[in-house]
Design an enzyme around this catalytic site. Structure first.
Site, PDB file in Angstrom:
ATOM      1  N   HIS B 316       0.798  -1.226   0.000  1.00  0.00           N
ATOM      2  CA  HIS B 316       0.000   0.000   0.000  1.00  0.00           C
ATOM      3  C   HIS B 316       0.828   1.272   0.000  1.00  0.00           C
ATOM      4  CE1 HIS B 316      -3.203  -2.814   1.015  1.00  0.00           C
ATOM      5  NE2 HIS B 316      -4.025  -1.904   0.558  1.00  0.00           N
ATOM      6  N   GLY B 317       2.112   1.149   0.255  1.00  0.00           N
ATOM      7  CA  GLY B 317       2.931   2.345   0.212  1.00  0.00           C
ATOM      8  C   GLY B 317       4.267   2.119   0.889  1.00  0.00           C
TER       9      GLY B 317
END
Lengths: 374, 466
Positions: B316-317
């Protein structure tokens, strides 16, 4: 029936999308939005560079958005929908029950650093001027917003930043000069339309109350106001395009003193500070001086050797009419546009009095006040 | 912009062209779509397409010749290169920063802009080569069809992650139909409404609350903020998925569902079966099962869960809080697997709902903030460590957004779907009235969304880190 239903859906969707697309292509582009009071994006030029760094894509998007057909209608409908679901603040404007639109300013919109800097720039400047003129002749006025004066009109429990604290801070730092605190006088007349209902400025009435506070009620002026417009919808209306918004009146103070106004940037001269042509336009507040200018000079028939330097934002435009009769010369600088050296300007023009007038929001966010340093 | 320039043009060209050119139309238009925002990074995408197209062919060729070792080499090569691209663009700076922090060295960061959608399309191409290797699908012979699969614009920027095997046959022989197109229109409008009317508006509440000083936030306001963000991310993300699925249908594709009312779950296990299904499935099929899944004992399973969820978070990051977010779920899932699920099934469903929602709510706080210190402060605010329980701000946010909150809550459940199904099936069949009402409702949502798109500058894109 099921097939028909599908067909209807497809036809409606295709019709909507394609008709709007075609309308967008063929509708004439506008340069300027009267309602929003800003220039709209125009069709970007295709260059190899702009396509490759993605700028073209971004600008094209802005262009489509700005030039969307019936833009004002869409925006107005959005406001109606939001009011329909009981939203009270739309695009940073509080929709108040008694027809007032009041701009929303939260703590996060407030630039504390710039604010502190601006306070320092002001003291540094006034200290410099004190070498030449008496500190009683230096006046500073920070005008509060409708958000504070009309706080009872705001929606219940609405959020806003603490204006009192900020104004107190300026006041404290300006204790060696004449700080004019207009909060109490405005508060005590809050029901007398001292702010426009659809614009962020104060009305002529509001400015007059501040003027009286400045005079310290020593000499109550006889004044009559003349109504020149009753169809004004100002900057806050532009932000929401709320079709139920009211219309404001514009009243002007017409002075008997004779004077000449000179606009330094184009040399234009006039016998009146009012530009009545602007009353035909959307932003009717520009009736005062025709808007904001870098440098304006007013020479009056009152030869009393008093020369006033005004450093100001647009809130001063409706205030200045009241003080014209009191000076021989008035020099008005708007630092957002003025590029010269203010200290030199002060010396060259034999200024005897200084008046600094800002609205608290402009005062806290304006980067140009640093120009006072010289 | 997309709606009134790009989409009508593509639809027109697509349906005017004969069938055999339609994938080409999709391929080219998707590249144009991508190039609009990311003109340079299009090169990576084309490379990825060509590279894995040949990998697929090679794997199949070697297998037919019986050279299994070589198939494995090609596969591993494919995975390494795909991951290398992803790592280079997404995680290099993260590692440089951490190394700098650890060794107090001073390596320059690259400061590359993350190519939009890279996490989605690299995962899609990897799923392709792996499935070809496993013999679950045939390699795609037509590079245009394969290219259309990789760059397909509906799901390019925010998913869902479409695995090749789920649309392999549709790529070459799909039949667009009126019914499917109409369903696609409905689905698209629902998605648009979710994103523009619901997510963006509740996002304003979160934006405002998260800009306040967390240390003086009242407990109630902190909860309102967390709830607002939970709604925002769900309606934004599932809105994008709905739009992608709807657009897919307009072009004759049937993508798998990506969200299934996650907020009605009664356990975290169930939540992850309903939330971002395409990502969960991807990790299950290509990481969890290959690691051995739940075979090989409790200890191994726990290890595997930690690996999978750490990676899911990291996907997600490139930031520690996403890793922590993933591991937070790993811990909860392990507890549930070991004993909690049994209890959750026994207690009244109100409590299992409440348990799930509260833990999900806290997970979004970890997700929402950049730095970890803010997360801790926000937790404190929610748990009542700040001096105020509630203040004017909390009352203002609730009463000016009450209708929005109610709509959001109802839309998070299946109530509306069930209600409309019952009405249509039992009472009215397919009478003209229903048709008119239904279409009127969709038109209303569509037009309302346009008012917000035209009249609003606030349109955040939440997935720039994915």
């Amino acid at each position: 029936m099921k097939n028909k239903s599908n067909l209807i859906t497809i036809i409606v969707f295709i019709t909507l999308v394609y008709s709007l697309s075609v309308l967008n292509v063929f509708s004439k582009d506008k340069d300027f939005s009267l309602n929003e009071n800003r220039y709209l994006a125009s069709k970007p030029k295709v260059t190899i560079k702009s396509v490759f760094d993605g700028q073209f894509g971004k600008k094209f998007e802005q262009y489509i958005n700005d030039q969307f057909v019936f833009r004002d209608l869409w925006m107005g409908s959005k406001t109606s929908l939001q009011i329909g679901v009981k939203n009270k603040d739309i695009n940073g404007v509080y929709i108040c029950d008694n027809g007032y639109l009041i701009e929303q300013h939260l703590e996060k919109d407030f630039d504390n650093k710039q604010f502190e800097n601006n306070i320092n720039y002001i003291s540094e400047f006034t200290n410099y001027c004190k070498n030449y003129i008496d500190n009683k002749n230096i006046s500073v006025m920070i005008v509060p917003n409708a958000e504070l004066i009309l706080e009872e009109n705001l929606p219940k429990y609405a959020q806003s930043f603490d204006q009192n604290e900020k104004i107190d801070k300026v006041k404290l730092n300006a204790n060696d000069v004449n700080f004019i605190d207009v909060r109490d006088i405005l508060k005590s007349h809050k029901d007398e339309n001292i702010f426009y209902k659809t614009d962020h400025h104060w009305t002529t009435k509001g400015a007059f109350l501040a003027y009286e506070e400045w005079c310290n009620s020593v000499e109550k002026t006889q004044y009559t106001l003349k109504r020149v417009s009753s169809s004004f919808r100002g900057s806050l209306y532009s932000k929401v395009l709320y079709n139920k918004a009211q219309y404001d009146n514009i009243d002007l103070f017409l002075d008997k003193t004779k004077y000449t106004v000179t606009y330094a940037n184009n040399g234009f001269k006039s016998e009146s500070i009012y530009d009545f042509d602007k009353l035909k336009e959307k932003d009717k507040y520009q009736v005062f001086f025709g808007g904001n200018h870098s440098e304006i000079k007013i020479n009056t028939e009152n030869k009393n050797n008093k020369n006033l330097l005004v450093v100001k934002d647009s809130f001063a435009n409706s205030f200045i009419p009241f003080i014209i009769k009191d000076y021989e010369n008035i020099y008005i600088l708007d630092l957002r546009y003025y590029k010269g050296n203010v200290k030199e300007y002060f010396i060259q023009n034999n200024v005897t009095d200084i008046f600094i007038l800002y609205n608290i929001i402009n005062f806290s966010n304006d980067k140009n006040i640093s120009k006072l340093r010289g | 912009m997309f709606l009134f320039v790009f989409l009508p043009s593509v639809l027109l060209i697509y349906y005017v062209c004969p069938k055999k050119f339609r994938n080409l139309v999709l391929f080219v238009s998707s590249l144009v779509f991508y190039a609009w925002g990311e003109p340079v990074y299009i090169v990576i995408m084309i490379f990825s397409t060509v590279f894995d197209y040949f990998n697929g062919l090679l794997i199949e060729k070697y297998r037919q010749k019986g050279q299994l070792k070589k198939t494995k080499i090609v596969l591993i090569n494919s995975i390494i290169i795909n991951l290398a691209i992803l790592f280079f663009f997404k995680y290099t700076d993260f590692f440089i920063n951490n190394i700098n922090l650890l060794l107090s060295s001073n390596i320059q960061t690259l400061d590359l802009a993350l190519p939009i959608g890279i996490s989605f399309y690299t995962f899609q191409t990897m799923s392709y080569t792996i499935d070809v290797y496993r013999g679950e699908v045939k390699a795609q012979k037509n590079i245009i069809s394969f290219g259309a699969f990789v760059v397909l614009f509906p799901q390019l920027v925010a998913g869902p992650i479409v695995r090749y095997k789920t649309i392999a046959t549709q790529l070459d022989e799909r039949k667009e139909s009126q019914e499917q197109f109409a369903n696609g229109v409905h689905r698209f409008i629902i998605g648009l409404g979710k994103k523009v009317l619901l997510a963006n508006n509740i996002g304003l509440v979160w934006e405002q609350i998260s800009s306040y000083n967390i240390e003086t936030l009242s407990t109630a306001t902190a909860w309102i903020g967390a709830i607002a963000f939970s709604f925002q991310i769900y309606f934004d993300f599932s809105g994008y998925s709905d739009m992608a699925i709807g657009l897919g249908k307009m072009f004759g594709f049937n993508f798998l569902e990506n969200f299934n009312y996650p907020y009605i779950s009664k356990s975290i296990t169930e939540f992850w079966r309903r939330w971002h299904i395409s990502l969960g499935t991807w990790f299950k099929e290509y990481v969890y099962f290959p690691l051995g899944g739940n075979r090989g004992g409790k200890a191994k399973q726990i290890r595997n869960i930690f690996i999978v969820w750490g990676l899911t978070g990291f996907w997600h990051g490139a930031s520690w809080n996403f890793v922590v977010w993933g591991l937070y779920f790993a811990v909860l899932l392990i507890f549930e697997k070991m004993f909690l699920l049994k209890y959750l099934e026994r207690i009244p469903s109100f409590f299992s709902h409440l348990y799930t929602l509260i833990f999900v709510l806290f997970s979004w706080v970890i997700f929402a903030f950049d730095g970890f210190s803010k997360v801790v402060l926000y937790f404190k605010a929610m748990l009542g460590f700040n001096s105020l329980t509630f203040d004017n701000a909390s009352i203002y946010f609730v009463y000016t957004n009450l209708i929005l909150f109610v709509v959001l809550a109802i839309s998070s459940t299946e109530i509306l779907k069930n209600l409309s199904n019952t009405i249509i099936e039992k009472c009215l069949k397919h009478s003209a009235l229903v048709v008119i009402l239904k279409n009127a409702l969709y038109i209303f949502i569509f037009l309302s969304s346009i008012t917000f798109l035209v009249g609003d500058s606030y349109n955040p894109f939440l997935y720039f880190r994915f």
